[in-house]
Design a protein around this motif. Structure first.
Motif, PDB file in Angstrom:
ATOM      1  N   UNK A   1     -64.694  97.254-148.935  1.00 52.29           N
ATOM      2  CA  UNK A   1     -63.339  97.445-149.418  1.00 52.29           C
ATOM      3  C   UNK A   1     -63.328  98.276-150.701  1.00 52.29           C
ATOM      4  N   UNK A   2     -64.319  98.032-151.556  1.00 53.39           N
ATOM      5  CA  UNK A   2     -64.351  98.738-152.831  1.00 53.39           C
ATOM      6  C   UNK A   2     -64.816 100.181-152.673  1.00 53.39           C
ATOM      7  N   UNK A   3     -65.843 100.373-151.835  1.00 53.19           N
ATOM      8  CA  UNK A   3     -66.516 101.667-151.819  1.00 53.19           C
ATOM      9  C   UNK A   3     -66.143 102.557-150.643  1.00 53.19           C
ATOM     10  N   UNK A   4     -65.925 101.939-149.473  1.00 58.87           N
ATOM     11  CA  UNK A   4     -65.899 102.767-148.262  1.00 58.87           C
ATOM     12  C   UNK A   4     -64.685 103.684-148.190  1.00 58.87           C
ATOM     13  N   UNK A   5     -63.584 103.247-148.790  1.00 55.76           N
ATOM     14  CA  UNK A   5     -62.391 104.069-148.627  1.00 55.76           C
ATOM     15  C   UNK A   5     -62.557 105.438-149.268  1.00 55.76           C
ATOM     16  N   UNK A   6     -63.192 105.439-150.441  1.00 52.70           N
ATOM     17  CA  UNK A   6     -63.407 106.733-151.089  1.00 52.70           C
ATOM     18  C   UNK A   6     -64.430 107.578-150.355  1.00 52.70           C
ATOM     19  N   UNK A   7     -65.530 106.938-149.990  1.00 55.41           N
ATOM     20  CA  UNK A   7     -66.654 107.720-149.490  1.00 55.41           C
ATOM     21  C   UNK A   7     -67.162 107.160-148.165  1.00 55.41           C
ATOM     22  N   UNK A   8     -66.411 107.355-147.068  1.00 52.78           N
ATOM     23  CA  UNK A   8     -66.835 106.731-145.809  1.00 52.78           C
ATOM     24  C   UNK A   8     -68.213 107.153-145.334  1.00 52.78           C
ATOM     25  N   UNK A   9     -68.575 108.454-145.495  1.00 55.06           N
ATOM     26  CA  UNK A   9     -69.907 108.834-145.021  1.00 55.06           C
ATOM     27  C   UNK A   9     -70.974 108.195-145.874  1.00 55.06           C
ATOM     28  N   UNK A  10     -70.734 108.130-147.183  1.00 52.57           N
ATOM     29  CA  UNK A  10     -71.718 107.519-148.066  1.00 52.57           C
ATOM     30  C   UNK A  10     -71.896 106.054-147.717  1.00 52.57           C
ATOM     31  N   UNK A  11     -70.774 105.439-147.281  1.00 53.30           N
ATOM     32  CA  UNK A  11     -70.844 104.013-146.956  1.00 53.30           C
ATOM     33  C   UNK A  11     -71.845 103.773-145.829  1.00 53.30           C
ATOM     34  N   UNK A  12     -71.703 104.495-144.707  1.00 54.99           N
ATOM     35  CA  UNK A  12     -72.613 104.274-143.586  1.00 54.99           C
ATOM     36  C   UNK A  12     -74.022 104.674-143.951  1.00 54.99           C
ATOM     37  N   UNK A  13     -74.138 105.705-144.764  1.00 47.74           N
ATOM     38  CA  UNK A  13     -75.463 106.091-145.213  1.00 47.74           C
ATOM     39  C   UNK A  13     -76.079 104.954-146.015  1.00 47.74           C
ATOM     40  N   UNK A  14     -75.259 104.403-146.907  1.00 48.07           N
ATOM     41  CA  UNK A  14     -75.742 103.305-147.734  1.00 48.07           C
ATOM     42  C   UNK A  14     -76.125 102.092-146.889  1.00 48.07           C
ATOM     43  N   UNK A  15     -75.282 101.755-145.911  1.00 44.87           N
ATOM     44  CA  UNK A  15     -75.583 100.608-145.055  1.00 44.87           C
ATOM     45  C   UNK A  15     -76.884 100.820-144.314  1.00 44.87           C
ATOM     46  N   UNK A  16     -77.028 102.017-143.733  1.00 42.06           N
ATOM     47  CA  UNK A  16     -78.254 102.319-143.003  1.00 42.06           C
ATOM     48  C   UNK A  16     -79.477 102.201-143.904  1.00 42.06           C
TER      49      UNK A  16
END
Lengths: 325, 291, 250
Positions: free
Chosen positions: A281-296
C-alpha cells in the motif's frame, strides 16, 4: 526444543502474547478509521494464508493452485449475490465454504495420489481450468470484466455494510477469529501432529500404520474450505469479483506473504500478509515495477539466507539475545 | 471431402508449428529437471528473454533475422551461465519448496524488468521478406514462416538428439540423469556438466522464444502465462526424457490449435482436463522413468 | 509349533533379475531368529516384501493365520507387524516423545482426532514415556532427533516399532553404523525385548547374531541356503564357503 506448535508435550493453552494480534486489530479499528478497507483486505489474506499454511507448512504439500479454492469461493458468493439474488451474507459465506470443501475434496482425492512435480502440475492445471471457465462463462461470471452488482444484506439483519468499511472490518475479524481458533485446535490435535509426521517422514508414517492418503485429503479439504470462505469474504467486502482472484500472480503473491512471515508457524500467516500488504500500500502505487522487482528479490534473498521468514529472523535474534544474557 | 480435409491439414500444420516451438523451449526444462532434480519454474523467463533479444535486435539495431536468432540463443545461454553459477547451483540440494519459491522470485524479477524496459504491450515481430507470405507444398499454400519454424526446429531437434546419443557430453548427461551419485563416483564433473547443460537448455529456450515470437506473444507476463504449457509438456512427456516431451509437445500443439479452432468457446479447457487425465493415468508422464 | 509369520514360495524378479527365489520361511511365536547372508543376498528385499513396501512376484505371506500378501503397509502394521529401518527413518525435527507417540496414537486409534489437543491425551503420553523409560531414553523425551547421537537415534527407531505393540518385529541391522561404545546399549535393549514378540533380525555383526539368535536362516542370492540353530550354522561347510572361502558363485 521443537519449534513447531503442537505435539504431545505441547501446552495448548493460548499464551498471552497470542492475544497481541487481536489487540492490534481492535486498536486499528478505533485508531485508524481511514484504513479499514486495507485492514479488511489484510484480515482476509491472513485467513487465506492460514489455509495455505495448513497444507504447505504443516502437511508439506507444495501447491501453486490454492487460488482455485479462494477464487471458487469468491465467485460462488458473487454469483449467489448478483445472479441468484441471495443477499444474506451468512448464506453466501456458507455457500462459499461448501463450494471450497467440495472442490477441495474432489481435487484433493485425485491429486494427492501423486507427488512432487506431478502434484504441482495438477494444482496448476486445476486452477487453469477454473480460470478458463470464469473467463468464458461470461453470463454467469462476467468474464474478463468481472462480476459486479454484488449485493450484501446487513449482517444478522442488523449491521449494514457501510461505506467506511466498519462493518466489513469487524465482520472479517470475527470470521478470522473463528478460522484461527479452528486452525489452532487442529494443529495442536493428534491429527495435526500426524500431519507434521507426514511432512517429516512420510515413509515412516506409513510404517506406523497411519492412513496417510486420507489424512492428507482431509486436511486439504479443510484448507480448501477456509480458502473458499476467505474468497467469499473478499467478494462481500469489495462487492465485486474479478479474474485476478484466480491468477497465478496472486497465487504467487500469497506464497510470498506466507514465506515472508514464516511457513509452518501459525503466526507466520499473520505477520506475512500484514507486512506485505502494508508495504504494498505504501510503496507499490508509486512504483509498481519496482514493487514486483523488490518482491522477487526479497523472495530470492529469503530462500538463500533467511529460510524462516520474518519470524525466523526474530527467533534467531531472540536466541542471540538470550545467549548474551 | 476436400472441404473436410482442408481444415484438418491446416490445424495439424499449425499445431505442429506450435508443438515444435513448445518442444524447443521446454526440452531444456525436461533435461534440467531430470539431470539436476531442480524444478526451474522460471524457465519461461529464458524463452521470454530470447524473444526480447530477437525483436530488439531486429527492430532497434537492424540485425538480420538469422543473426538475431543466433544472438537469442547465445546471449540467453551466456546469461544463464551467470545465473546458474551465482544462484541456481546453491539450491540444488534445497527442498522442493525452496526451489519453487526461488524460481517464482526470479519470475517476479524478470517480469518487473521486462515491464520496466519494454512496457506492457506485445512485441511486434518484423519478419524478413523471404520468410513472409505463402509457401507452396504438395499443391497447398502454407504460411512460409510456419514452414520455416517446423523445418528449422526439426533441424535443431535432430542436432540435439544426435548430440545426446553420440557425443561424450550426451553420454554423461544420460548417465547423470539415470543415477547422479553413480555418475559422480565414476569421475564425471557434474558441476561443469550441469552448467553446460543448463546453458544449452536455456539457450534453446531463448531460441524457441525468439523463433516462436509470432505464435506465443512476447510480453512481460510471458513466464506466468505460459508456465502451464511448458510444465505440461515436461510432465506429460516425462522428466529427463528427450522423446517424451517431443510427443507431448506435438500432441499439445495440435490439440490446442484444434480446440481453439473448433471449440473456441471452451478455450484451453479441454487441454487442462486432458492433462489431468493423462497425469492421473501415468503420473510419471507418458515416457517418464521415475514415479 | 505356533507360527507367527510364514512365507511360502515367495519370489521376486525385476525383469530378468531374480532377487528372491521360492523362499519358504517360518518364524515361530516368541522366536529370536536371525537372517544373514552376504551383501546383495536379498535380505532387505525380503523384509520389504514382508512389510508390504514391495509386492512379490509370486508366493504368499501369512501373518498368524491370515494371508496378508495383498494387504497394504498400514493394514499389516495394524495386524501386528512392526519394523525398523536399516537407515534411520525418524521424524528428525520432532521430539523423541513425539516420534514414539505418533505410533502409539495410531495404534490406539486417536491419530485422526482433530479437536482435542494432543497433550490432553494422557494415555498416549504416559505409554510413550513408559516405553522410553524402558529403553533409557526418558531424559531425552523433549530433545529433537537431529540433536541426538546416532546410537540413541537407533534406539528411538526401535522404540517407535515397540510402540506399535507388534506380534512380529523385523529389525533391519539395528546396530548398523553405531560406534561400538553405544552398540552395547542396543544389545541390552534387544535382550530385554518382551518374550512374546517374534523377532527377526537382519544383521552382519556375527557376534550379535550368535549371541542373540536361537535360529538362523542364511540367504544367498535370493535363495535360502540353510536354516538351523547357531551351532548347526556355525559348523555348516557351505556357510563357511559363502562367507570365508572360495566363491562358488561368480
Amino acid at each position: 526444543m521443537s519449534r513447531h506448535a503442537g505435539g504431545y508435550n505441547a501446552d495448548p493453552r493460548v499464551r498471552r502474547i497470542e492475544w497481541l494480534p487481536w489487540i492490534v486489530a481492535l486498536a486499528a479499528f478505533f485508531l485508524l478509521p481511514e484504513y479499514l478497507s486495507l485492514g479488511a483486505r489484510i484480515l482476509i489474506y491472513v485467513l487465506y494464508a492460514l489455509s495455505l499454511d495448513l497444507i504447505l507448512g504443516y502437511a508439506g504439500i507444495i501447491t501453486l493452485g490454492h487460488s482455485a479454492y479462494f477464487g471458487l469461493g469468491a465467485y460462488v458468493a458473487g454469483i449467489l449475490a448478483a445472479k441468484v439474488g441471495i443477499t444474506d451474507p451468512m448464506i453466501q459465506l456458507a455457500a462459499a465454504a461448501a463450494a471450497g470443501a467440495l472442490l477441495g475434496l474432489v481435487t484433493g482425492a485425485i491429486i494427492l495420489r501423486t507427488r512432487a512435480l506431478t502434484l504441482l502440475m495438477l494444482t496448476l492445471a486445476i486452477t487453469s481450468v477454473l480460470l478458463e471457465i470464469a473467463n468464458k462463462a461470461t453470463p454467469l461470471t462476467g468474464g474478463a470484466d468481472g462480476l459486479s452488482g454484488v449485493v450484501v444484506a446487513p449482517v444478522l439483519g442488523l449491521f449494514k455494510f457501510d461505506i467506511f468499511g466498519k462493518t466489513a472490518y469487524l465482520y472479517c475479524l470475527v470470521v478470522l477469529l473463528a478460522g484461527w481458533w479452528l486452525v489452532r485446535r487442529v494443529i495442536y490435535s493428534p491429527f495435526g501432529t500426524s500431519l507434521t509426521g507426514v511432512r517429516e517422514n512420510s515413509l515412516r508414517m506409513h510404517a506406523i500404520g497411519a492412513p496417510v492418503y486420507w489424512r492428507l485429503v482431509l486436511v486439504y479439504t479443510l484448507s480448501a474450505t477456509i480458502a473458499g470462505v476467505a474468497g467469499g469474504l473478499l467478494t462481500q467486502t469489495n462487492q465485486f469479483v474479478g479474474l485476478n482472484v484466480l491468477s497465478f500472480e496472486s497465487a504467487g503473491e500469497l506464497l510470498v506473504m506466507l514465506i515472508l512471515g514464516g511457513v509452518g508457524r501459525i503466526y507466520g500467516a499473520f505477520v506475512g500478509p500484514v507486512a506485505y500488504l502494508i508495504a504494498q500500500d505504501l510503496l507499490a502505487k508509486q512504483f509498481p515495477e519496482y514493487w514486483y522487482f523488490g518482491i522477487g528479490t526479497m523472495l530470492v534473498l529469503v530462500v538463500m539466507f533467511a529460510r524462516g521468514g520474518i519470524l525466523g529472523i526474530l527467533d534467531a535474534a531472540l536466541a542471540r539475545l538470550r545467549r548474551k544474557a | 471431402m476436400q472441404a473436410f480435409l482442408a481444415p484438418l491439414v491446416s490445424v495439424a500444420f499449425h499445431g505442429a508449428a506450435l508443438g515444435m516451438i513448445l518442444y524447443v523451449i521446454s526440452v531444456g526444462l525436461s533435461v534440467t529437471m531430470g539431470l539436476m532434480g531442480f524444478a526451474n519454474l522460471a524457465h519461461g523467463v529464458f524463452a521470454m528473454a530470447g524473444g526480447y533479444v530477437l525483436t530488439t535486435a531486429i527492430s532497434r539495431f537492424g540485425v538480420p533475422f538469422p543473426l538475431a536468432l543466433a544472438l537469442a540463443f547465445v546471449l540467453v545461454g551466456a546469461a544463464s551461465v551467470i545465473l546458474e553459477r551465482l544462484l541456481y547451483s546453491r539450491l540444488y540440494t534445497a527442498s522442493d519448496l525452496e526451489q519453487v519459491l526461488f524460481t517464482i522470485g526470479l519470475i517476479f524479477i524478470a517480469v518487473a524488468v521486462a515491464r520496466f524496459i519494454y512496457g506492457t504491450l506485445q512485441q511486434p515481430v518484423a519478419l524478413p521478406d523471404y520468410l513472409k507470405g505463402q509457401f507452396s507444398l504438395l499443391g497447398r499454400d502454407f504460411p512460409t514462416y510456419r514452414v520455416f519454424i517446423i523445418a528449422f526446429s526439426a533441424v535443431m531437434v535432430g542436432l540435439l538428439w544426435f548430440g545426446v546419443e553420440r557425443t561424450r557430453w550426451g553420454a554423461m548427461v544420460r548417465a547423470a540423469v539415470d543415477n547422479r551419485a553413480m555418475a559422480q563416483s565414476v569421475g564425471i564433473d557434474t558441476k561443469r556438466l550441469f552448467t553446460l547443460t543448463f546453458a544449452l537448455g536455456s539457450g534453446l529456450a531463448g531460441l524457441g522464444g525468439g523463433l516462436g515470437a509470432e505464435i506465443i506473444a512476447i510480453q512481460p507476463t510471458y513466464p506466468f502465462e505460459n508456465l502451464v504449457y511448458f510444465l505440461v509438456v515436461v510432465a506429460v512427456g516425462g522428466l529427463g526424457s528427450l522423446r517424451g516431451p517431443f510427443v507431448a509437445a506435438l500432441l499439445i500443439g495440435v490439440a490446442d490449435t484444434a480446440c481453439k479452432y473448433w471449440l473456441p468457446q471452451f478455450g484451453a479447457f479441454p487441454i487442462y482436463v486432458a492433462t489431468i487425465a493423462i497425469l492421473l493415468w501415468r503420473p510419471a508422464g507418458l515416457f517418464g522413468r521415475r514415479a | 509349533m505356533n507360527l507367527a509369520l510364514e512365507t511360502r514360495a515367495l519370489c521376486k524378479s525385476f525383469g530378468a533379475l531374480t532377487v528372491a527365489d521360492k523362499i519358504d520361511f517360518r518364524l515361530e511365536a516368541g522366536a529370536r531368529h536371525a537372517l544373514i547372508g552376504p551383501n546383495g543376498a536379498g535380505k532387505t528385499t525380503f523384509v520389504n516384501m514382508l512389510t508390504g513396501v514391495l509386492a512379490p512376484s509370486s508366493g504368499t505371506i501369512v501373518l498368524g493365520r491370515e494371508d496378508i500378501t495383498a494387504l497394504g503397509q498400514a493394514k499389516r502394521v495394524k495386524r501386528g507387524l512392526g519394523r525398523t529401518f536399516q537407515i534411520n527413518a525418524l521424524f528428525r525435527r520432532l521430539s523423541v516423545l513425539d516420534n514414539v507417540a505418533l505410533g502409539v496414537a495410531e495404534r490406539r486409534g486417536v491419530g485422526f482426532r482433530m479437536l482435542r489437543p494432543a497433550s490432553a491425551h494422557a494415555e498416549v503420553r504416559a505409554e510413550s514415556m513408559a516405553l522410553l523409560a524402558t529403553l533409557g531414553l526418558a531424559e531425552d523425551a523433549d530433545q529433537r532427533i537431529l540433536d541426538l547421537p546416532y546410537g540413541k537415534q537407533r534406539l528411538v527407531e526401535i522404540a517407535i516399532a515397540l510402540g506399535l505393540k507388534p506380534s512380529v518385529l523385523l529389525l533391519d541391522e539395528p546396530a548398523a553404523g553405531v560406534p561400538s561404545l553405544e552398540s552395547d546399549r542396543i544389545l541390552q535393549v534387544l535382550d530385554k525385548l518382551p518374550k512374546d514378540i517374534a523377532i527377526l533380525i537382519i544383521e552382519h555383526d556375527m557376534d550379535l547374531v550368535f549371541r542373540f539368535a536361537q535360529r538362523i536362516t542364511v540367504l544367498v542370492q535370493g535363495e535360502v541356503l540353510v536354516e538351523g540353530t547357531p551351532e548347526e550354522i556355525g559348523r555348516d561347510k557351505r556357510v563357511h564357503q559363502v562367507y570365508l572361502g572360495e566363491q562358488r558363485y561368480a
